[in-house]
Design an enzyme around this catalytic site. Structure first.
Site, PDB file in Angstrom:
ATOM      1  N   ASP A  52      31.590 -91.503 -31.863  1.00  0.00           N
ATOM      2  CA  ASP A  52      29.906 -91.523 -32.503  1.00  0.00           C
ATOM      3  C   ASP A  52      29.204 -92.739 -32.238  1.00  0.00           C
ATOM      4  O   ASP A  52      29.696 -93.769 -31.439  1.00  0.00           O
ATOM      5  CB  ASP A  52      30.212 -91.469 -34.142  1.00  0.00           C
ATOM      6  CG  ASP A  52      30.649 -90.247 -34.584  1.00  0.00           C
ATOM      7  OD1 ASP A  52      30.517 -89.170 -34.007  1.00  0.00           O
ATOM      8  OD2 ASP A  52      30.976 -90.272 -35.848  1.00  0.00           O
ATOM      9  N   TYR A 110      43.369 -94.411 -33.583  1.00  0.00           N
ATOM     10  CA  TYR A 110      42.227 -95.442 -34.109  1.00  0.00           C
ATOM     11  C   TYR A 110      42.758 -96.810 -34.996  1.00  0.00           C
ATOM     12  O   TYR A 110      43.431 -96.862 -35.521  1.00  0.00           O
ATOM     13  CB  TYR A 110      41.109 -94.756 -34.714  1.00  0.00           C
ATOM     14  CG  TYR A 110      40.376 -93.630 -33.980  1.00  0.00           C
ATOM     15  CD1 TYR A 110      39.313 -93.826 -33.497  1.00  0.00           C
ATOM     16  CD2 TYR A 110      40.770 -92.344 -33.662  1.00  0.00           C
ATOM     17  CE1 TYR A 110      38.428 -92.976 -32.723  1.00  0.00           C
ATOM     18  CE2 TYR A 110      40.266 -91.414 -32.882  1.00  0.00           C
ATOM     19  CZ  TYR A 110      38.910 -91.923 -32.635  1.00  0.00           C
ATOM     20  OH  TYR A 110      38.096 -90.935 -31.934  1.00  0.00           O
TER      21      TYR A 110
END
Length: 247
Positions: A52, A110
């Site tokens: 994003d 992540y």
């Protein structure tokens, strides 16, 4: 045409995410512009993770097909054409034509970074989320274990998510404190849109003492997006590694 696998790092701050968008600065757009200069024509660069806006990467993987067949030169040439973008190609390898950066991946990892202090950020500005109130990392880690495994993650699914199913399998979600730095490490074969940031934001609510540890399981089982805590900002999120089958 030869297919190349790229290992990429970038500071996502200046970009509106990974995906190419007309008139906007994106990571994919910058890479494709550099590749076009290298190859003398349009090149599509496909990433493993469609990060994003504002999200960073230290281990993004992408593939592209070039007419150029000089494996030892591709990384340096890409980096030359990428300047002054805060994007670096760390490695470029020739791979088989059926390799796909996104669909061949078997795991994505992540890391989310919180700086837990009252003072404003200096070196970590734009690279972490500053939370001034004291957080209990042990309680956040305990709560996080409710999310490990295969679950319906509707509560943590962004309204813009286009995935066919909210069911995902988290293989790891650890929370650890290192002085004023708290790291959330999250692994799964794949994620739904803004899932990691939604999970982190909810866990921070537990860390602040606003909810008990058991609240994490309660909101997961509710399968209700309105039960999710505040979504953590993009600054602290890094795509750290993408795994592929051996060989």
């Amino acid at each position: 045409m030869p297919r190349y696998r790229l290992l990429i790092e970038y500071n996502g701050g200046p970009y509106q995410g990974w995906m190419r968008l007309p008139g906007l600065q994106t990571v994919q757009g910058a890479l494709e512009a550099a590749a076009a200069q290298l190859d003398g024509g349009p090149v599509e660069v496909t990433g493993a993770g469609r990060t994003d806006a504002g999200v960073h990467a230290t281990g993004q993987v992408a593939h592209m097909d070039l007419r150029v067949d000089r494996p030892n030169k591709v990384a340096d040439a890409m980096n030359y054409h990428l300047r002054p973008h805060p994007i670096a190609v760390l490695k470029a390898d020739r791979v088989e034509e059926d390799f796909h950066a996104r669909f061949s991946a078997i795991a994505r990892h992540y890391r989310y970074i919180v700086i837990n202090r009252r003072a404003h950020l200096t070196h970590d500005q734009g690279l972490a989320w500053r939370v001034p109130s004291r957080l209990d990392a042990d309680k956040m880690h305990e709560a996080a274990q409710s999310f490990v495994g295969t679950h319906d993650f509707t509560t943590f699914r962004d309204s813009e998510c286009q995935a066919l199913s909210p069911v995902k399998t988290l293989t790891r979600l650890d929370v650890a404190r290192y002085n004023d730095r708290i790291e959330f490490t999250c692994s799964a074969p794949s994620f739904i849109h803004r899932q990691v940031r939604s999970l982190v934001g909810s866990l921070v609510e537990v860390g602040r003492g606003r909810h008990p540890v058991k609240w994490a399981r309660e909101i997961l089982e509710a399968a209700d997006r309105t039960r999710c805590g505040p979504v953590a900002p993009s600054d602290g999120l890094f795509l750290e590694r993408v795994d592929y089958p051996a060989g």
